[in-house]
Motif scaffolding. Structure first.
Motif, PDB file in Angstrom:
ATOM      1  N   ASN A  85       1.120 -33.011 -33.092  1.00 31.55           N
ATOM      2  CA  ASN A  85       0.978 -33.147 -31.603  1.00 31.55           C
ATOM      3  C   ASN A  85       0.993 -31.881 -30.991  1.00 31.55           C
ATOM      4  OD1 ASN A  85       1.652 -36.009 -32.019  1.00 31.55           O
ATOM      5  ND2 ASN A  85       4.020 -35.596 -31.393  1.00 31.55           N
ATOM      6  N   ILE A  86       0.548 -31.783 -29.900  1.00 29.40           N
ATOM      7  CA  ILE A  86       0.379 -30.472 -29.024  1.00 29.40           C
ATOM      8  C   ILE A  86       1.119 -30.982 -27.467  1.00 29.40           C
ATOM      9  CG2 ILE A  86      -1.327 -29.652 -30.438  1.00 29.40           C
ATOM     10  CD1 ILE A  86      -3.302 -30.193 -27.981  1.00 29.40           C
ATOM     11  N   HIS A  87       1.718 -29.691 -27.112  1.00 28.26           N
ATOM     12  CA  HIS A  87       2.221 -30.113 -25.686  1.00 28.26           C
ATOM     13  C   HIS A  87       1.449 -28.931 -25.011  1.00 28.26           C
ATOM     14  CE1 HIS A  87       6.218 -31.808 -26.570  1.00 28.26           C
ATOM     15  NE2 HIS A  87       5.377 -32.381 -27.370  1.00 28.26           N
ATOM     16  N   ILE A  88       0.895 -29.473 -23.674  1.00 30.53           N
ATOM     17  CA  ILE A  88      -0.232 -28.649 -22.882  1.00 30.53           C
ATOM     18  C   ILE A  88       0.318 -28.286 -21.540  1.00 30.53           C
ATOM     19  CG2 ILE A  88      -2.456 -28.353 -21.983  1.00 30.53           C
ATOM     20  CD1 ILE A  88      -3.545 -30.033 -24.283  1.00 30.53           C
ATOM     21  N   TRP A  89       0.717 -27.137 -21.089  1.00 27.22           N
ATOM     22  CA  TRP A  89       0.897 -27.157 -19.982  1.00 27.22           C
ATOM     23  C   TRP A  89      -0.057 -26.375 -19.124  1.00 27.22           C
ATOM     24  CZ3 TRP A  89       4.240 -26.381 -23.766  1.00 27.22           C
ATOM     25  CH2 TRP A  89       5.353 -26.982 -23.966  1.00 27.22           C
ATOM     26  N   ILE A  90      -0.361 -26.975 -17.965  1.00 30.18           N
ATOM     27  CA  ILE A  90      -1.538 -26.558 -17.066  1.00 30.18           C
ATOM     28  C   ILE A  90      -0.680 -25.496 -15.884  1.00 30.18           C
ATOM     29  CG2 ILE A  90      -3.135 -27.080 -15.134  1.00 30.18           C
ATOM     30  CD1 ILE A  90      -3.315 -29.659 -16.419  1.00 30.18           C
ATOM     31  N   MET A  91      -1.078 -24.418 -16.001  1.00 28.31           N
ATOM     32  CA  MET A  91      -0.175 -23.257 -15.552  1.00 28.31           C
ATOM     33  C   MET A  91      -0.360 -23.026 -13.907  1.00 28.31           C
ATOM     34  SD  MET A  91       1.653 -22.453 -18.021  1.00 28.31           S
ATOM     35  CE  MET A  91       2.321 -21.025 -17.376  1.00 28.31           C
ATOM     36  N   LYS A  92      -1.572 -23.633 -13.407  1.00 27.79           N
ATOM     37  CA  LYS A  92      -2.088 -23.354 -12.175  1.00 27.79           C
ATOM     38  C   LYS A  92      -1.904 -24.808 -11.107  1.00 27.79           C
ATOM     39  CE  LYS A  92      -5.352 -19.642 -12.712  1.00 27.79           C
ATOM     40  NZ  LYS A  92      -6.630 -19.126 -12.249  1.00 27.79           N
ATOM     41  N   PRO A  93      -0.885 -24.819 -10.501  1.00 33.05           N
ATOM     42  CA  PRO A  93      -0.511 -25.813  -9.745  1.00 33.05           C
ATOM     43  C   PRO A  93      -1.576 -26.702  -8.724  1.00 33.05           C
ATOM     44  CG  PRO A  93       1.345 -24.268  -9.508  1.00 33.05           C
ATOM     45  CD  PRO A  93       0.246 -23.617  -9.897  1.00 33.05           C
ATOM     46  N   ASP A  94      -2.351 -25.561  -8.525  1.00 34.64           N
ATOM     47  CA  ASP A  94      -3.564 -26.142  -7.659  1.00 34.64           C
ATOM     48  C   ASP A  94      -4.468 -27.135  -8.610  1.00 34.64           C
ATOM     49  OD1 ASP A  94      -4.531 -23.685  -8.944  1.00 34.64           O
ATOM     50  OD2 ASP A  94      -6.234 -23.596  -7.542  1.00 34.64           O
ATOM     51  N   MET A  95      -4.553 -26.686  -9.852  1.00 36.81           N
ATOM     52  CA  MET A  95      -5.475 -27.453 -10.698  1.00 36.81           C
ATOM     53  C   MET A  95      -4.850 -29.006 -10.701  1.00 36.81           C
ATOM     54  SD  MET A  95      -7.937 -27.756 -12.804  1.00 36.81           S
ATOM     55  CE  MET A  95      -8.704 -26.082 -12.981  1.00 36.81           C
ATOM     56  N   VAL A  96      -3.465 -28.880 -11.169  1.00 40.70           N
ATOM     57  CA  VAL A  96      -2.881 -30.143 -11.207  1.00 40.70           C
ATOM     58  C   VAL A  96      -3.286 -30.993  -9.871  1.00 40.70           C
ATOM     59  CG1 VAL A  96      -0.538 -31.297 -11.384  1.00 40.70           C
ATOM     60  CG2 VAL A  96      -0.958 -29.330 -12.817  1.00 40.70           C
ATOM     61  N   ASP A  97      -2.920 -30.488  -8.783  1.00 36.11           N
ATOM     62  CA  ASP A  97      -3.123 -31.036  -7.553  1.00 36.11           C
ATOM     63  C   ASP A  97      -4.515 -31.618  -7.419  1.00 36.11           C
ATOM     64  OD1 ASP A  97      -0.647 -30.308  -6.552  1.00 36.11           O
ATOM     65  OD2 ASP A  97      -1.169 -28.791  -5.454  1.00 36.11           O
ATOM     66  N   LYS A  98      -5.417 -30.842  -7.839  1.00 38.84           N
ATOM     67  CA  LYS A  98      -7.023 -31.116  -7.667  1.00 38.84           C
ATOM     68  C   LYS A  98      -7.178 -32.385  -8.664  1.00 38.84           C
ATOM     69  CE  LYS A  98      -8.766 -26.855  -6.045  1.00 38.84           C
ATOM     70  NZ  LYS A  98      -9.646 -25.767  -6.443  1.00 38.84           N
ATOM     71  N   ILE A  99      -6.565 -32.561  -9.915  1.00 33.52           N
ATOM     72  CA  ILE A  99      -6.888 -33.622 -10.600  1.00 33.52           C
ATOM     73  C   ILE A  99      -6.135 -34.863 -10.208  1.00 33.52           C
ATOM     74  CG2 ILE A  99      -5.813 -34.448 -13.164  1.00 33.52           C
ATOM     75  CD1 ILE A  99      -6.324 -31.556 -14.003  1.00 33.52           C
TER      76      ILE A  99
END
Length: 271
Positions: free
Chosen positions: A239-253
């Motif tokens: 397994n791998i755990h991925i953290w998207i570090m930029k909140p604006d990237m999460v918002d755009k997705i």
């Protein structure tokens, strides 16, 4: 609505590339027809007594009765089909439309081309690519949704309708340091989505792709991989755990996912 950063890219394969491929196809067909006719004639001339070189050629190339016009036509048509399959793939790559398609959509397209290959000609190419370009935004949004739909719902951070900063991918590999093909596809799709959102070029070289970098990290015994936008922890169970570090990237997705489902629901109500 989150628009594609590929807005100004070519709506169809570059015409010079299409002309070049169609010229090569015509030349290949003519040379094959001419060459096979000559081989057929040579086989007829090779007969001494009861036998010629027919069996030698058949064993060497698997060409049975190649001296017959019908068999020669069959070989030419098979070569044309293989050429057309490769030509469609090359034009898709050069058109830049491949960049908005998720892995399953591309695989479905290529499987369809193998089962039923449209003749590679200017009319067919323009028709197919104009339609694909017209639907590129929906294809792009669908790809984002499909990527995150595949995440396991056993984790609180996962939802098909909204993502959070942490993503968990299960079972990327069982033993060793190489990921399963389906796991590589998921990582490549995630990288593709992020590149399109920020308007950067997707890496073409395998050595530059995220999946390869993570395999290298795993091979060297690293448990943590860091980039400007991602923090990735690798676990021994695959397994791998991925953290998207930029909140604006999460918002755009999440904007893309919401926009997609809004359009789908609207279409269903209108039907």
């Amino acid at each position: 609505m989150n628009q594609l950063s590929t807005e100004t890219k070519a709506p169809s394969p570059p015409m010079t590339e299409l002309d070049r491929i169609l010229t090569k196809r015509a030349r290949m067909t003519a040379l094959l027809a001419e060459g096979l006719a000559l081989i057929g004639e040579a086989m007829q001339e090779s007969v001494v007594g009861d036998h010629g070189v027919n069996y030698t050629l058949q064993n060497a190339r698997g060409w049975y009765d190649i001296h017959e016009a019908g068999q020669q036509l069959r070989v030419v048509q098979e070569c044309q089909k293989e050429f057309d399959q490769r030509g469609w793939r090359e034009l898709l790559r050069k058109s830049q439309l491949e960049s908005v398609m998720h892995s399953k959509a591309k695989q479905d397209l290529f499987d369809g081309l193998r089962k039923s290959t449209p003749e590679l000609n200017a009319e067919n190419v323009k028709s197919v690519f104009i339609d694909m370009f017209k639907n590129r935004h929906e294809t792009w949004k669908e790809g984002v949704v499909v990527l995150f739909q595949q995440l396991s719902n056993r984790y609180k951070s996962h939802s098909p309708f909204k993502i959070k900063a942490r993503i968990i991918l299960e079972g990327l590999s069982e033993y060793g340091f190489t990921f399963h093909t389906s796991s590589r596809d998921k990582l490549n799709d995630l990288e593709r989505v992020m590149c399109l959102i920020r308007g950067t070029t997707q890496p073409e070289s395998w050595n530059e792709k995220l999946a390869h970098k993570l395999e290298d990290a795993k091979r060297s015994g690293q448990e943590l991989y860091l980039s400007d936008e991602l923090k990735i922890r690798l676990f021994g169970n695959g397994n791998i755990h991925i953290w998207i570090m930029k909140p604006d990237m999460v918002d755009k997705i999440n904007d893309i996912i919401a926009d997609y489902y809004g359009n789908v629901l609207a279409a269903e109500r209108a039907a």
